[in-house]
Design a protein around this motif. Sequence first.
Motif, PDB file in Angstrom:
ATOM      1  N   HIS A 200      -3.431  -2.547  -9.108  1.00 12.03           N
ATOM      2  CA  HIS A 200      -3.072  -2.553  -7.691  1.00 12.03           C
ATOM      3  C   HIS A 200      -2.881  -1.111  -7.237  1.00 12.03           C
ATOM      4  CE1 HIS A 200      -0.810  -3.270  -3.990  1.00 12.03           C
ATOM      5  NE2 HIS A 200      -1.100  -4.578  -4.087  1.00 12.03           N
TER       6      HIS A 200
ATOM      7  N   ASP B 196      -0.927   0.177  -5.103  1.00 12.79           N
ATOM      8  CA  ASP B 196       0.449   0.582  -4.787  1.00 12.79           C
ATOM      9  C   ASP B 196       1.478   0.029  -5.767  1.00 12.79           C
ATOM     10  OD1 ASP B 196      -0.312   2.015  -2.541  1.00 12.79           O
ATOM     11  OD2 ASP B 196      -0.226   0.231  -1.247  1.00 12.79           O
ATOM     12  N   ALA B 197       1.058  -0.559  -6.905  1.00  5.90           N
ATOM     13  CA  ALA B 197       2.009  -1.107  -7.878  1.00  5.90           C
ATOM     14  C   ALA B 197       1.397  -1.063  -9.268  1.00  5.90           C
ATOM     15  CB  ALA B 197       2.377  -2.551  -7.511  1.00  5.90           C
ATOM     16  N   ASP B 198       2.051  -0.372 -10.177  1.00  2.22           N
ATOM     17  CA  ASP B 198       1.502  -0.201 -11.521  1.00  2.22           C
ATOM     18  C   ASP B 198       1.463  -1.497 -12.312  1.00  2.22           C
ATOM     19  OD1 ASP B 198       1.190   2.464 -10.987  1.00  2.22           O
ATOM     20  OD2 ASP B 198       3.096   3.061 -11.933  1.00  2.22           O
TER      21      ASP B 198
ATOM     22  N   LEU C 286       0.978  -4.607 -11.158  1.00  2.00           N
ATOM     23  CA  LEU C 286       0.198  -5.677 -10.536  1.00  2.00           C
ATOM     24  C   LEU C 286      -1.287  -5.442 -10.756  1.00  2.00           C
ATOM     25  CD1 LEU C 286       2.068  -6.171  -7.128  1.00  2.00           C
ATOM     26  CD2 LEU C 286       2.337  -7.473  -9.240  1.00  2.00           C
TER      27      LEU C 286
ATOM     28  N   LYS D  72       0.040 -11.288   1.656  1.00  2.00           N
ATOM     29  CA  LYS D  72      -0.297  -9.902   1.372  1.00  2.00           C
ATOM     30  C   LYS D  72       0.779  -9.337   0.461  1.00  2.00           C
ATOM     31  CE  LYS D  72      -3.211  -8.329   5.158  1.00  2.00           C
ATOM     32  NZ  LYS D  72      -3.418  -7.268   6.182  1.00  2.00           N
ATOM     33  N   ILE D  73       0.363  -8.879  -0.709  1.00  2.00           N
ATOM     34  CA  ILE D  73       1.289  -8.327  -1.693  1.00  2.00           C
ATOM     35  C   ILE D  73       1.045  -6.830  -1.779  1.00  2.00           C
ATOM     36  CG2 ILE D  73       2.069  -8.414  -4.086  1.00  2.00           C
ATOM     37  CD1 ILE D  73       1.058 -11.289  -4.203  1.00  2.00           C
ATOM     38  N   ARG D  74       2.026  -6.084  -1.294  1.00  4.22           N
ATOM     39  CA  ARG D  74       1.910  -4.624  -1.219  1.00  4.22           C
ATOM     40  C   ARG D  74       0.646  -4.216  -0.464  1.00  4.22           C
ATOM     41  NH1 ARG D  74       4.967  -1.554  -4.955  1.00  4.22           N
ATOM     42  NH2 ARG D  74       6.935  -2.652  -5.313  1.00  4.22           N
ATOM     43  N   GLY D  75       0.342  -4.952   0.593  1.00  2.00           N
ATOM     44  CA  GLY D  75      -0.781  -4.613   1.433  1.00  2.00           C
ATOM     45  C   GLY D  75      -2.117  -5.170   1.010  1.00  2.00           C
TER      46      GLY D  75
END
Length: 793
Positions: A56, A58-60, A62, A109-112
């Motif tokens: 992802h 914006d997320a390590d 995910l 939407k998860i972290r955009g």
Amino acid sequence: MKFTLSWLKDHLETDASLDEITEAMVRVGLEVEDVHDPAAALAPISVGYVKTAERHPDADKLQVCSVETKDGTQQIVCGAPNARAGIKVAYAPVGAYVPGIDTTLTKAKIRGVESLGMLCSVRELELGDEHDGIMELPADAEVGAPLTDVLGPSDPVIDFEVTPNRPDTNGVDGVARDLAAAGLGTLKDESVEPVRGAFAQPVPVEIDDEGACPAFASRLIRGVKNGPSPKWLQDRLRAIGLRPINALVDVTNFLTHDRARPLHVYDAAKITGTLRARMGREGEELDALDGKAYAVTPDMCVIADDARVLGLGGVMGGEHSGSEEDTTDVLIECALFDPLRTARTGRTTGITSDARYRFERGVDPASVLPGIELATRLILDMCGGEPSEVAVAGRIPTERATVAFPPSEVARLTGLNVAEDEMDRILTALGFAVERGAGQWTVTVPTARPDVTHKADLVEEVARIVGLDDLPAATLPPLQPVQMARLDTLPARSRAVRSALANEGYLEAVTWAFTDEGAAGLFGGTDPGLKLANPISSDLGVMRPSPLPNLLLAVRRNRARGAESVALFELGGAYATDKPDGQKAVACGVLSGTGPRDWRERRQAPDVFTAKAHALLALEAAGVTTANLMTIADGPDHYHPGRKGRLGLGPKLILAAFGEVHPGVLAAMDVPGPVAAFEVFLDRVPAARSKTTAKPALGASDLMPLRRDFAFVVEEGVSAEALIRAVRGAEKKLVSDVRLFDLYEGEGVPQGHKSLAIEVVLQPKDRTLTEEDIEAVSGRIVAAAGKLGAVQR
């Protein structure tokens, strides 16, 4: 009580569908509350294939996965550590309900980053406890195929309500027996082959109180290897809401639900000395398996060794002796416990357990030995080991009740026409032994059925298996007109008296029908049969001889709280004996303090005359013609001598007693005096002679009444009432009222005599009285008084 369909089929050989089974359960009296079919819950879940998995932006932790699904390629954000390209997964689309998290999926939407669905773990689908990552399905699973096709056949869970009178249905085998009797299949052989013991059971077991624990079977298995139980056993326990712990514990939980046979397994290495079923001792405590500590009381049955309490009999075991992963030698307990004592222990401690639920409803005594043999076989299969012989302390009850059963009772009580052969088949299939005779059968009841004690119970067994839906419908006979009984006069009298006393300023009190035995003794005492065997309080130990004792206690309480004037009345029962005619209906009143205000706002302390006036008021409200009453100058001993009296229609028909309460009675009850009281015996009031409820004619006159005063000298023994009665009878048509207004003794009156002055009211009806008329009436009045020896002054 829950069980799975496959579990039921371990006991019942049947091809019936799930719907047929649940319908049959309801038909035979096993109320199904819910059926949970995992296949229905997993219907939206299908096989997906992860084509790519990228971090992802914006997320390590995910991953943004591209997943091939039955709905095409979908973008799904996943946080599972094992999410990667090239694996088959359980895919839940948007709109699917995920039971493990109680959520219906929506676009998110998860972290955009948009996510269209979910990759599920085992726990999220309620298929197990694993939740470290998403499910990884076999590589050959077809994309888009329903998940249930990959996992294999589902096992529906049936949840039904166990009625308190059917402890046998606390086990799956009991349900199977009912369904087999209803024709839904064949009951499989449930006999248990005994396991041969290799050595004598070495742990001494004793019973101190066979009333609390009639029998205690035990067996030692040494050299076991404890660990997780097999998957089939874990699946069944999870399906009914139990958490698998280890093989030894899981076996006991399984048999509790499979055969309604609770057992307990001890780590034999943690038992010190003799294992004993005994009553608890003050100061003892149990650290139970639920992680809580419970105080032990002397009315609890406990299992203890020489060092400590190891468990509460029939309720819960202790943490100290519980089996763990490193347990190698185990002692199996299969015991019987008293249902009532088990229930009391459970209520005292607040423990709710599967064992308590079954023992307090009654566990089959015949299951002691089969239960320990079955537990032994399961433990040997799962954990290995070498078993000892079975040791039994106490005595296993083997007696079976018999019931005389006329088969004709089925038709008489239910209207069902059931052939005798069918009745025999049904009862035999339910475990009863039937010995048929001509018109009368002898039926032996299985030990698992403590609810069957009478022939009507056997009728119920036949009726519920045949089907209550087959009960014949019959039309009730038409209703016949009901003759309405005449309203009892006593309630009407009571209402009238209550209203009259309330209007006079009294407050109604409602006190106990019981009173203190000492207080009852002050009012004549009570019959020995009126003492209560189990009084609610030490000062309410006998039925009251009159409402007066309780009213006086109410006066004491009110005066102690500062009430200047207390006027209370009560309509209730007075009890002379314990015979049907020993209860009397009484209206009582008490006056204390300064008394009620008069019309001039003055207060006057109550006295015997106040009590008499209010007794007359109550009698008049009850329908008594007070002019006909006789006043007798005596009364019960709880009234003041010389300040008491009785009212009646003669000496044998006393309608009321009145007076000032005796100072000794007031002192004994700590009631400040003086107190005036009256008792009106409502059930002695004669019924009205008139059969009509219409009011009599008013009889008013438009002529003015005439008043004349007379003074008579009479002997001291002549009562004023006798004089008034004589004067009233001298001219009944004209004399409307006679009132005493003066009593004189002294100078001018002979010794042993008294002067009584009365006012006579003459009421003419049709003409004005002449002087001659008045003189004639006066002469008749003097003549009537002269018959009593009265001389006009």
